[in-house]
Design an enzyme around this catalytic site. Structure first.
Site, PDB file in Angstrom:
ATOM      1  N   GLY A 132      -2.950  -0.522  -2.181  1.00  0.00           N
ATOM      2  CA  GLY A 132      -4.376  -0.797  -2.069  1.00  0.00           C
ATOM      3  C   GLY A 132      -5.115  -0.166  -3.232  1.00  0.00           C
ATOM      4  N   GLY A 133      -4.697  -0.543  -4.445  1.00  0.00           N
ATOM      5  CA  GLY A 133      -5.242   0.115  -5.629  1.00  0.00           C
ATOM      6  C   GLY A 133      -6.081  -0.757  -6.523  1.00  0.00           C
ATOM      7  N   SER A 172      -9.267  -1.812  -6.007  1.00  0.00           N
ATOM      8  CA  SER A 172     -10.723  -1.627  -5.965  1.00  0.00           C
ATOM      9  C   SER A 172     -11.038  -0.294  -5.298  1.00  0.00           C
ATOM     10  CB  SER A 172     -11.416  -2.770  -5.185  1.00  0.00           C
ATOM     11  OG  SER A 172     -11.063  -2.726  -3.809  1.00  0.00           O
ATOM     12  N   GLY A 173     -12.295   0.104  -5.395  1.00  0.00           N
ATOM     13  CA  GLY A 173     -12.789   1.260  -4.662  1.00  0.00           C
ATOM     14  C   GLY A 173     -12.039   2.552  -4.937  1.00  0.00           C
ATOM     15  N   ILE A 174     -11.752   3.284  -3.860  1.00  0.00           N
ATOM     16  CA  ILE A 174     -11.091   4.583  -3.962  1.00  0.00           C
ATOM     17  C   ILE A 174      -9.693   4.446  -4.556  1.00  0.00           C
ATOM     18  CG2 ILE A 174     -10.186   6.515  -2.602  1.00  0.00           C
ATOM     19  CD1 ILE A 174     -12.527   5.939  -0.606  1.00  0.00           C
ATOM     20  N   GLY A 175      -8.980   3.393  -4.196  1.00  0.00           N
ATOM     21  CA  GLY A 175      -7.636   3.184  -4.727  1.00  0.00           C
ATOM     22  C   GLY A 175      -7.641   3.014  -6.232  1.00  0.00           C
ATOM     23  N   SER A 215     -10.548   8.653   7.600  1.00  0.00           N
ATOM     24  CA  SER A 215     -11.991   8.443   7.685  1.00  0.00           C
ATOM     25  C   SER A 215     -12.579   9.487   8.616  1.00  0.00           C
ATOM     26  CB  SER A 215     -12.310   7.047   8.231  1.00  0.00           C
ATOM     27  OG  SER A 215     -13.704   6.924   8.515  1.00  0.00           O
ATOM     28  N   TYR A 256     -12.270   0.481  14.142  1.00  0.00           N
ATOM     29  CA  TYR A 256     -11.911   1.187  12.915  1.00  0.00           C
ATOM     30  C   TYR A 256     -11.578   2.646  13.203  1.00  0.00           C
ATOM     31  CZ  TYR A 256     -12.499   2.867   8.075  1.00  0.00           C
ATOM     32  OH  TYR A 256     -12.318   3.449   6.840  1.00  0.00           O
TER      33      TYR A 256
END
Length: 249
Positions: free
Chosen positions: A12-13, A15-18, A136, A149
């Site tokens: 999961g790299g 976008s975003g934090i990844g 989270s 979630y």
């Protein structure tokens, strides 16, 4: 150069934090392999990361789709030094509105998919290896509309604790980074929410943060890199809140 010549898989790299973490790993000498569902964004992410980063299309919800990635890493490198499992999806709905399909979709990615990604990578990991999972703060807060979630992330936190317990005797560390409200694309990917709904959600999140702002992906990435590095060599099993004070204040 904390990751010089280390082989790093970011699930999961794209976008975003990844993506922010993958860029950080590469900038500090890491050989980065990233996965994601969208080929176009993967190609763009690999180009942005540079430093020889390679990208593979894989859907964490489809457990078998990660197998070719692991096989390719085995052939090219023979090992994984750092595993960062970041893939996740949102899913906001009140308890009366949650459907079995929504529940299964979110848990299939955020809990089931993340656990089995770790399991598949373990044969290539050994003493000195580091695993970081994106959790989270929702796992410990009673936020209305967040039941699906939050339950998945709480399950992931529990799984991480057991992983840490079982793997510590093999010299591997397992830790969780739990972001607070963070400005990433996931906030805009909530089925059934209009642009006004998303704006309202963002405003409510900011109001709940003692620092009165959203976090940035780079701020979360710095915590990920710390836990993945040898600087955290005596740390395992923790859940590090990076949340502007939401949980502790």
């Amino acid at each position: 150069m904390r990751f010089n010549n280390k082989i790093i898989l970011v699930v999961g790299g794209n976008s975003g934090i990844g993506l922010a973490s993958a860029k950080g790993f590469a900038a500090e000498g890491g050989r980065v392999i990233l996965t994601g569902r969208n080929r176009e964004t993967l190609n763009a992410a690999a180009a942005e990361i540079g430093h020889g980063a390679t990208a593979f299309q894989a859907d964490i919800a489809d457990i078998e789709s990660l197998a070719p990635v692991i096989d390719a890493i085995r052939v090219a490198h023979g090992r994984i030094d750092v595993l960062f499992v970041n893939a996740g999806i949102g899913g906001f709905a009140g308890v009366r509105d949650v459907t079995p399909a929504q529940w299964d979709e979110v848990h299939g990615v955020n809990l089931r998919g993340c656990f089995f990604a770790v399991q598949q990578a373990l044969p290539l990991m050994g003493r000195g290896g580091s695993i970081v999972l994106t959790g989270s703060i929702g796992a410990v807060l009673g936020v209305p509309g967040n039941v699906t979630y939050a339950a998945a992330k709480a399950g992931l936190r529990a799984a991480a604790r057991i992983l840490a317990t079982e793997l510590v005797t093999e010299g591997m560390r397992v830790n969780v980074v739990s972001p607070g409200p963070t400005e990433t694309p996931i906030i805009n990917r909530n089925p059934g929410m209009s642009a006004d709904d998303v704006a309202g959600l963002r405003a409510a999140m900011i109001e709940a943060v003692p620092m009165k702002r959203m976090g940035e992906a780079d701020e979360i990435a710095r915590a990920v890199l710390f836990l993945a590095s040898d600087e955290a060599s005596f740390i395992t099993g923790i859940d590090l809140f990076v949340d502007g004070g939401c949980v502790e204040l």
